[in-house]
Design a protein around this motif. Structure first.
Motif, short mmCIF file in Angstrom:
data_model
loop_
_atom_site.label_atom_id
_atom_site.label_comp_id
_atom_site.label_asym_id
_atom_site.label_seq_id
_atom_site.Cartn_x
_atom_site.Cartn_y
_atom_site.Cartn_z
N UNK A 139 118.48 34.42 34.71
CA UNK A 139 119.72 33.65 35.00
C UNK A 139 120.26 33.54 33.46
N UNK A 140 121.79 33.68 33.45
CA UNK A 140 122.52 33.45 32.22
C UNK A 140 123.24 32.11 32.31
N UNK A 141 122.63 31.01 33.07
CA UNK A 141 123.33 29.81 33.13
C UNK A 141 122.28 28.74 33.44
N UNK A 142 122.59 27.64 33.29
CA UNK A 142 121.51 26.51 33.34
C UNK A 142 121.80 25.94 35.03
N UNK A 143 120.86 25.43 35.54
CA UNK A 143 120.46 24.82 36.97
C UNK A 143 120.96 23.58 36.98
N UNK A 144 121.61 23.13 38.09
CA UNK A 144 121.80 21.87 38.54
C UNK A 144 121.13 21.71 39.75
N UNK A 145 119.98 20.82 39.62
CA UNK A 145 119.03 20.58 40.44
C UNK A 145 119.47 19.41 41.46
N UNK A 146 119.37 19.68 42.72
CA UNK A 146 119.67 18.45 43.58
C UNK A 146 118.61 17.51 43.96
N UNK A 147 117.27 17.85 43.66
CA UNK A 147 116.14 17.05 43.78
C UNK A 147 115.03 16.90 42.56
N UNK A 148 115.26 16.24 41.87
CA UNK A 148 114.28 15.35 40.94
C UNK A 148 113.71 14.21 41.34
N UNK A 149 112.52 14.03 40.85
CA UNK A 149 112.04 12.48 41.25
C UNK A 149 111.53 11.96 40.05
N UNK A 150 111.46 10.57 39.77
CA UNK A 150 110.80 9.84 39.06
C UNK A 150 109.86 9.05 39.40
N UNK A 151 108.88 8.57 38.39
CA UNK A 151 107.65 7.86 39.22
C UNK A 151 107.97 6.39 38.49
N UNK B 229 126.60 27.96 57.66
CA UNK B 229 127.50 27.11 56.89
C UNK B 229 127.81 27.74 55.80
N UNK B 230 129.00 27.44 55.00
CA UNK B 230 129.59 28.21 53.89
C UNK B 230 128.56 28.17 52.89
N UNK B 231 128.35 29.18 51.96
CA UNK B 231 127.40 29.07 51.01
C UNK B 231 127.70 28.08 49.98
N UNK B 232 129.01 27.62 50.10
CA UNK B 232 129.54 26.73 48.88
C UNK B 232 128.59 25.24 49.42
N UNK B 233 128.29 25.13 50.49
CA UNK B 233 127.70 23.88 50.79
C UNK B 233 126.03 24.09 50.75
N UNK B 234 125.56 24.96 50.19
CA UNK B 234 124.03 25.27 49.96
C UNK B 234 123.81 24.82 48.44
N UNK B 235 122.69 24.03 48.44
CA UNK B 235 122.57 23.34 46.99
C UNK B 235 121.01 23.65 46.71
N UNK B 236 120.65 24.14 45.58
CA UNK B 236 119.03 24.28 45.04
C UNK B 236 118.48 22.80 44.89
N UNK B 237 117.28 22.71 45.24
CA UNK B 237 116.38 21.40 44.86
C UNK B 237 115.17 21.62 44.82
N UNK B 238 114.47 21.20 43.80
CA UNK B 238 112.97 21.74 43.57
C UNK B 238 111.96 20.79 43.89
N UNK B 239 112.38 19.40 44.00
CA UNK B 239 111.54 18.16 44.40
C UNK B 239 110.45 18.07 43.31
N UNK B 240 110.73 18.66 42.02
CA UNK B 240 109.96 18.30 40.94
C UNK B 240 109.68 16.89 40.39
N UNK B 241 108.84 16.32 40.01
CA UNK B 241 107.70 16.95 39.83
C UNK B 241 106.53 16.73 40.92
N UNK B 242 106.70 16.55 42.23
CA UNK B 242 105.90 16.37 43.16
C UNK B 242 104.86 17.33 43.33
N UNK B 243 103.69 17.19 44.16
CA UNK B 243 102.60 18.13 44.04
C UNK B 243 103.06 19.19 44.89
#
Length: 383
Positions: free
Chosen positions: A11-23, A333-347
């Protein structure tokens, strides 16, 4: 590495993550709790030395270990694998999290709660208490994480629509503190007059303000009360994500989020507020094709002012699970409405959030970039 089809590339760009979590810290729900409610939320230690939170006179067991120490290993896919919380200051400190972003190749992320996701069920039908504890939590969240910290951490205040006037007041307070995204429950709304659809015109003031301010409304998976439907079969009338409720999950999977968007569309909220932007997070995506098929089946004879599929495509974005058939989702659905999300840092998260790109086989390089970065960025960056 990002894998698209059989081709592997950096990847030659940085990610925008839709799903990070705090504790949440120990005082997340008490620091700003009014003095007259101080006996309604407090910590106790049981005979084994384990600590618990008592809410409204009952032990809040949504999270078995609310201290998060030890904490589950991110991405281990086994919640029995744990490590000291002290080894991961980034789970509870925003500056440490930014350093983690830098090491992970993340430019920015939405930041969702963990324990607070179970609030709606523990407060039951006490609407006033629910609002009070959300005010306390959101004030803590703003102080500890910020709503747009360095334009990289977008923490999401939680809002209930149960009292529309107070919801609008809370939204305006959040916007005044830089909020770009909020978290909202995806079940029917319990009001003083009983349950109501989130698409009911009584909430139009709130939806209109979200649309006007460009606030992203995130329907993240959380306690919604839907175990009341499966409970007659299982005996599990509340959702406990760390207990064996497999049959409940089977019965309720995708139901709350699908019902939420069906109601928002069918009851006209998306049409009355065409600039409204909503995002489904951590709800998977297998419910999407079926809902759109039902829209097509019933929409032609509904008398709706616009095509419900078009309304959905215009207003709703979806964060699929990394193991969903995402290329097939892009056929619905349009690809423009699909967003990546990792759920980090859950198990059960991706230990390396950018590995989400490995799940995008079948999409072209440009579309992979949209999913991994541009789609969420366009929803969050102020214009």
């Amino acid at each position: 590495l990002a894998t698209t089809g059989e081709e592997t590339q950096m990847l030659d760009y940085l990610m925008y993550d839709a799903d990070n979590h705090l504790y949440e810290g120990r005082d997340a729900f008490t620091r700003h709790l009014p003095a007259d409610r101080s006996r309604d939320v407090y910590w106790i230690t049981d005979e084994r030395g384990r600590q618990h939170v008592v809410v409204g006179g009952k032990v809040w067991d949504f999270i078995p270990n609310p201290t998060f120490d030890p904490v589950a290993v991110a991405g281990a896919l086994d919640r029995r694998k744990v490590e000291p919380l002290a080894d991961h200051p980034e789970y509870q400190d925003r500056d440490a999290r930014l350093a983690t972003f830098d090491s992970q190749g993340i430019e920015a992320s939405l930041m969702f709660p963990t324990m607070a996701s179970g609030l709606e069920e523990v407060v039951g039908d006490d609407i006033e208490f629910h609002r009070t504890i959300l005010w306390a939590y959101n004030r803590w969240l703003e102080e500890e994480w910020g709503f747009a910290y360095h334009d990289r951490i977008f923490a999401t205040p939680m809002i209930t629509l149960s009292d529309p006037t107070d919801a609008e007041r809370m939204l305006d307070w959040a916007i005044g503190n830089g909020c770009r995204a909020i978290m909202l429950g995806s079940g029917p709304v319990l009001t003083a007059a009983g349950y109501r659809s989130p698409g009911d015109p009584m909430f139009d003031g709130f939806w209109g303000r979200c649309a006007e301010a460009g606030v992203l409304v995130c329907a993240h998976i959380a306690a919604t009360g839907y175990n009341r439907y499966s409970g007659d079969l299982t005996g599990n009338y509340t959702w406990k994500p760390f207990k064996n409720q497999t049959l409940d999950s089977l019965i309720n999977d995708g139901r709350a989020i699908s019902d939420f968007f069906a109601a928002m569309t069918w009851h006209g909220a998306l049409t009355r507020h065409p600039k409204l932007r909503l995002l489904s997070v951590e709800n998977g995506s297998d419910w999407v094709p079926r809902l759109l098929d039902l829209f097509r089946r019933y929409g032609s004879r509904s008398g709706l002012p616009e095509d419900p599929v078009e309304a959905f495509h215009r207003c709703v974005a979806v964060t699929p699970h990394w193991d969903d058939p995402i290329a097939q989702l892009a056929e619905h659905i349009p690809v423009e409405t699909i967003v990546a999300g990792s759920d980090f840092p859950h198990y059960d998260a991706l230990a390396t959030p950018t590995d989400f790109a490995n799940a995008l086989g079948g999409l072209g390089t440009g579309d992979v970039r949209k999913v991994m970065r541009e789609n969420l960025r366009s929803l969050l960056v102020a214009t």
